[in-house]
Design a protein around this motif. Structure first.
Motif, short mmCIF file in Angstrom:
data_model
loop_
_atom_site.label_atom_id
_atom_site.label_comp_id
_atom_site.label_asym_id
_atom_site.label_seq_id
_atom_site.Cartn_x
_atom_site.Cartn_y
_atom_site.Cartn_z
N THR A 108 -7.04 2.26 5.71
CA THR A 108 -7.40 0.85 5.50
C THR A 108 -6.79 0.40 4.18
OG1 THR A 108 -9.50 1.10 6.68
CG2 THR A 108 -9.30 -0.78 5.19
N ILE A 109 -6.09 -0.73 4.25
CA ILE A 109 -5.47 -1.32 3.06
C ILE A 109 -6.11 -2.68 2.85
CG2 ILE A 109 -3.31 -2.17 2.08
CD1 ILE A 109 -1.93 -0.03 3.93
N SER A 110 -6.80 -2.85 1.75
CA SER A 110 -7.55 -4.07 1.46
C SER A 110 -6.60 -5.21 1.08
CB SER A 110 -8.54 -3.78 0.34
OG SER A 110 -9.47 -4.83 0.23
N THR A 111 -7.18 -6.35 0.69
CA THR A 111 -6.39 -7.53 0.34
C THR A 111 -5.74 -7.39 -1.04
OG1 THR A 111 -8.35 -8.61 -0.56
CG2 THR A 111 -7.81 -9.08 1.72
N GLY A 112 -4.61 -8.04 -1.21
CA GLY A 112 -3.95 -8.11 -2.50
C GLY A 112 -3.20 -6.85 -2.92
N VAL A 113 -3.04 -5.88 -2.04
CA VAL A 113 -2.35 -4.63 -2.39
C VAL A 113 -0.85 -4.89 -2.45
CG1 VAL A 113 -1.86 -2.26 -1.64
CG2 VAL A 113 -4.17 -3.20 -1.40
N LYS A 114 -0.20 -4.34 -3.48
CA LYS A 114 1.24 -4.49 -3.68
C LYS A 114 1.93 -3.13 -3.58
CE LYS A 114 0.85 -8.85 -4.90
NZ LYS A 114 0.69 -9.75 -3.81
N PHE A 115 3.02 -3.10 -2.84
CA PHE A 115 3.85 -1.90 -2.69
C PHE A 115 5.14 -2.14 -3.47
CE2 PHE A 115 1.06 -2.05 0.92
CZ PHE A 115 0.69 -0.74 1.12
N CYS A 116 5.31 -1.44 -4.59
CA CYS A 116 6.48 -1.63 -5.46
C CYS A 116 7.39 -0.41 -5.32
CB CYS A 116 6.04 -1.81 -6.90
SG CYS A 116 4.91 -3.18 -7.13
N THR A 117 8.32 -0.48 -4.40
CA THR A 117 9.20 0.66 -4.14
C THR A 117 10.38 0.73 -5.11
OG1 THR A 117 10.33 -0.68 -2.46
CG2 THR A 117 8.63 0.86 -1.69
N HIS A 118 10.58 -0.33 -5.88
CA HIS A 118 11.67 -0.28 -6.86
C HIS A 118 11.24 -0.90 -8.19
CE1 HIS A 118 12.31 -4.48 -5.67
NE2 HIS A 118 12.91 -4.60 -6.83
N ASP A 119 11.98 -0.56 -9.21
CA ASP A 119 11.73 -1.04 -10.56
C ASP A 119 13.08 -1.42 -11.15
OD1 ASP A 119 11.36 -1.32 -13.29
OD2 ASP A 119 10.15 0.49 -13.51
N MET A 154 -8.94 -3.40 -3.04
CA MET A 154 -8.40 -4.73 -3.32
C MET A 154 -7.56 -4.77 -4.59
SD MET A 154 -10.61 -8.22 -3.92
CE MET A 154 -11.23 -8.28 -2.26
N ASN A 155 -6.42 -5.43 -4.52
CA ASN A 155 -5.53 -5.69 -5.66
C ASN A 155 -4.97 -4.43 -6.32
OD1 ASN A 155 -5.73 -8.49 -5.40
ND2 ASN A 155 -7.62 -8.51 -6.58
N VAL A 156 -4.80 -3.39 -5.54
CA VAL A 156 -4.18 -2.16 -6.05
C VAL A 156 -2.67 -2.34 -6.09
CG1 VAL A 156 -3.67 0.26 -5.43
CG2 VAL A 156 -6.02 -0.60 -5.34
N ILE A 157 -2.03 -1.76 -7.10
CA ILE A 157 -0.57 -1.72 -7.18
C ILE A 157 -0.15 -0.27 -7.03
CG2 ILE A 157 1.45 -2.10 -8.65
CD1 ILE A 157 -0.17 -4.33 -10.06
N LEU A 158 0.71 -0.02 -6.03
CA LEU A 158 1.25 1.32 -5.79
C LEU A 158 2.71 1.33 -6.21
CD1 LEU A 158 -0.24 1.91 -2.23
CD2 LEU A 158 -1.04 2.92 -4.37
#
Length: 180
Positions: free
Chosen positions: A62-73, A100-104
């Motif tokens: 389960t992935i909550s709202t506001g989650v960001k997947f940052c595969t590059h920098d 909610m609102n996690v950054i990966l």
């Protein structure tokens, strides 16, 4: 491309006109963008990035709202004369919950049965199954078994309930509300 557009239109029809859950359509859309997604995934945030093919989600996640997947920098462009980006895969293990609102961040791997607390910034991998992580940067704060023991008297089951039924269930059981 046309298939992605068709799925986007179907999602709008399901949600706005038919008032039905379009989760399966959304998951299929993310797969068409290249994300590897297991079975029985509930995603309330887009499982997308510039490199969606670098995202792998296990089964029963389960992935909550506001989650960001940052595969590059792109900060590498400021440090390296002949380089522009750092890129890394994001892997989420089976039976996990992303709050909610996690950054990966890119290069992060999460184990099976992992719970990531709301607002966490995950900058490194974790490998202990059943860990509970939270914070900025995220760190282990416990495990699923301890969480289960601590909150066993506070859990509700809202499966199959509409919003009104859920409200009645909560108001009927004030002793179950968590207090911190």
């Amino acid at each position: 491309m046309i298939q992605r557009i068709r799925i986007s239109i179907l999602i709008r029809i399901y949600e706005r006109i038919l008032h039905k859950d379009a989760m399966k359509l959304k998951i299929e859309k993310y797969r068409l963008h290249g994300a590897k997604i297991g079975e029985n995934v509930r995603a309330f945030s887009p499982i997308l990035s510039s490199e969606s093919y670098m995202i792998s989600i296990g089964n029963n996640v389960t992935i909550s709202t506001g989650v960001k997947f940052c595969t590059h920098d792109n900060s590498a462009i400021k440090v390296f004369e002949n380089g522009t980006d750092f890129v890394g895969q994001i892997v989420v293990g089976d039976n996990s919950f992303i709050g909610m609102n996690v950054i990966l961040g890119g290069g992060v791997q999460l184990p099976a049965q992992c719970i990531v607390g709301a607002g966490s910034v995950v900058t490194k991998s974790f490998f202990e199954e059943g860990c509970v992580i939270a914070g900025n940067p995220a760190r282990v704060i416990g495990n699923v078994e301890n969480l289960k023991r601590r909150y066993t008297d506070n859990v509700f089951n809202f499966r199959g309930m509409n919003a009104e039924q859920k409200k009645k269930e909560i108001l009927r059981n004030p002793e179950k509300l968590i207090r911190k």
